[in-house]
Design a protein around this motif. Structure first.
Motif, mmCIF file in Angstrom:
data_model
loop_
_atom_site.group_PDB
_atom_site.id
_atom_site.type_symbol
_atom_site.label_atom_id
_atom_site.label_comp_id
_atom_site.label_asym_id
_atom_site.label_seq_id
_atom_site.Cartn_x
_atom_site.Cartn_y
_atom_site.Cartn_z
ATOM 1 N N GLU A 54 20.073 -112.099 79.582
ATOM 2 C CA GLU A 54 20.788 -111.662 78.384
ATOM 3 C C GLU A 54 21.345 -110.257 78.538
ATOM 4 N N SER A 55 21.428 -109.771 79.776
ATOM 5 C CA SER A 55 21.928 -108.418 79.987
ATOM 6 C C SER A 55 23.432 -108.362 79.799
ATOM 7 N N SER A 56 23.883 -107.152 79.487
ATOM 8 C CA SER A 56 25.325 -106.956 79.345
ATOM 9 C C SER A 56 25.660 -105.553 79.842
ATOM 10 N N GLY A 57 26.631 -105.485 80.699
ATOM 11 C CA GLY A 57 27.085 -104.192 81.193
ATOM 12 C C GLY A 57 26.011 -103.412 81.911
ATOM 13 N N GLY A 58 25.740 -102.188 81.428
ATOM 14 C CA GLY A 58 24.794 -101.302 82.081
ATOM 15 C C GLY A 58 23.334 -101.625 81.837
ATOM 16 N N ASN A 59 23.030 -102.538 80.924
ATOM 17 C CA ASN A 59 21.638 -102.912 80.660
ATOM 18 C C ASN A 59 21.283 -104.101 81.524
ATOM 19 N N CYS A 60 20.708 -103.824 82.699
ATOM 20 C CA CYS A 60 20.461 -104.950 83.586
ATOM 21 C C CYS A 60 19.116 -104.849 84.298
ATOM 22 N N PRO A 61 18.005 -105.074 83.574
ATOM 23 C CA PRO A 61 16.749 -105.195 84.290
ATOM 24 C C PRO A 61 16.904 -106.254 85.377
ATOM 25 N N ALA A 62 16.381 -105.959 86.567
ATOM 26 C CA ALA A 62 16.601 -106.853 87.702
ATOM 27 C C ALA A 62 15.385 -106.839 88.625
ATOM 28 N N VAL A 63 15.326 -107.855 89.484
ATOM 29 C CA VAL A 63 14.210 -108.011 90.409
ATOM 30 C C VAL A 63 14.739 -108.315 91.803
ATOM 31 N N TRP A 64 14.148 -107.655 92.810
ATOM 32 C CA TRP A 64 14.454 -107.893 94.212
ATOM 33 C C TRP A 64 13.152 -108.099 94.963
ATOM 34 N N VAL A 65 13.229 -108.699 96.138
ATOM 35 C CA VAL A 65 12.096 -108.788 97.052
ATOM 36 C C VAL A 65 12.474 -108.044 98.317
ATOM 37 N N ASP A 66 11.569 -107.175 98.767
ATOM 38 C CA ASP A 66 11.736 -106.482 100.036
ATOM 39 C C ASP A 66 10.905 -107.247 101.054
ATOM 40 N N ASP A 67 11.558 -108.068 101.840
ATOM 41 C CA ASP A 67 10.850 -108.910 102.813
ATOM 42 C C ASP A 67 10.216 -108.097 103.935
ATOM 43 N N ALA A 68 10.758 -106.924 104.220
ATOM 44 C CA ALA A 68 10.219 -106.094 105.296
ATOM 45 C C ALA A 68 8.868 -105.501 104.914
ATOM 46 N N THR A 69 8.733 -105.090 103.645
ATOM 47 C CA THR A 69 7.495 -104.450 103.205
ATOM 48 C C THR A 69 6.628 -105.370 102.365
ATOM 49 N N HIS A 70 7.125 -106.573 102.062
ATOM 50 C CA HIS A 70 6.426 -107.548 101.213
ATOM 51 C C HIS A 70 6.108 -106.952 99.851
ATOM 52 N N GLU A 71 7.142 -106.368 99.242
ATOM 53 C CA GLU A 71 7.003 -105.753 97.931
ATOM 54 C C GLU A 71 8.073 -106.299 96.993
#
Length: 115
Positions: free
Chosen positions: A49-66
Motif C-alpha cells: 500500500e506504499s505510495s511515492g516516498g513511503n516505501c517500507p521494503a525488505v531485501w535479503v543479503d545472500d552473502a551475509t545471510h541477513e
C-alpha cells in the motif's frame, strides 16, 4: 495486491534496477556495522500500500545471510520501550513496518532458511 518477486516497480524505483523477473539489485552500497559491503541485495518486496516516498521494503543479503529492512523510524517512546528488552547500540536503529508486510517478511525468512 502483494508485491513479492513480481518484477514490478511500484515505489522507490530509483533504488532498484530490473534484472530478470523476480530479481532486483539495489544500486546503493549497503554497509553493515562491521564495515562489510554488500554490492547487491536481493529485493523481496515493498509495502503493498506504499505510495511515492513511503516505501517500507525488505531485501535479503545472500552473502551475509541477513535481512535488510527499510521502515519508518520509531518515535522516542517506542525506542525507549524497546530498550527495556534490548539495549540499543549506536550502530542500531528501531523501525516500524506495517503488519500487512508479514507475508513479505516470511518470504525473506524462508529464503534465508533455504539457503
Amino acid at each position: 495486491m502483494l508485491i513479492v518477486n513480481q518484477g514490478l516497480f511500484l515505489a522507490c524505483p530509483a533504488h532498484l534496477t530490473r534484472t530478470s523477473p523476480g530479481v532486483k539489485l539495489v544500486q546503493a552500497h549497503a554497509t553493515r556495522s562491521t564495515g562489510e559491503v554488500s554490492l547487491a541485495l536481493r529485493f523481496i518486496g515493498i509495502d503493498p500500500e506504499s505510495s511515492g516516498g513511503n516505501c517500507p521494503a525488505v531485501w535479503v543479503d545472500d552473502a551475509t545471510h541477513e535481512i535488510v529492512i527499510q521502515g519508518w523510524q520509531a518515535d522516542e517512546a517506542t525506542k525507549k520501550r524497546t530498550q527495556q528488552d534490548s539495549p540499543l547500540l549506536d550502530t542500531e536503529g528501531v523501525i516500524r513496518v506495517p503488519g500487512r508486510m508479514a507475508e513479505i517478511l516470511r518470504k525473506a525468512l524462508d529464503d534465508l532458511a533455504g539457503s
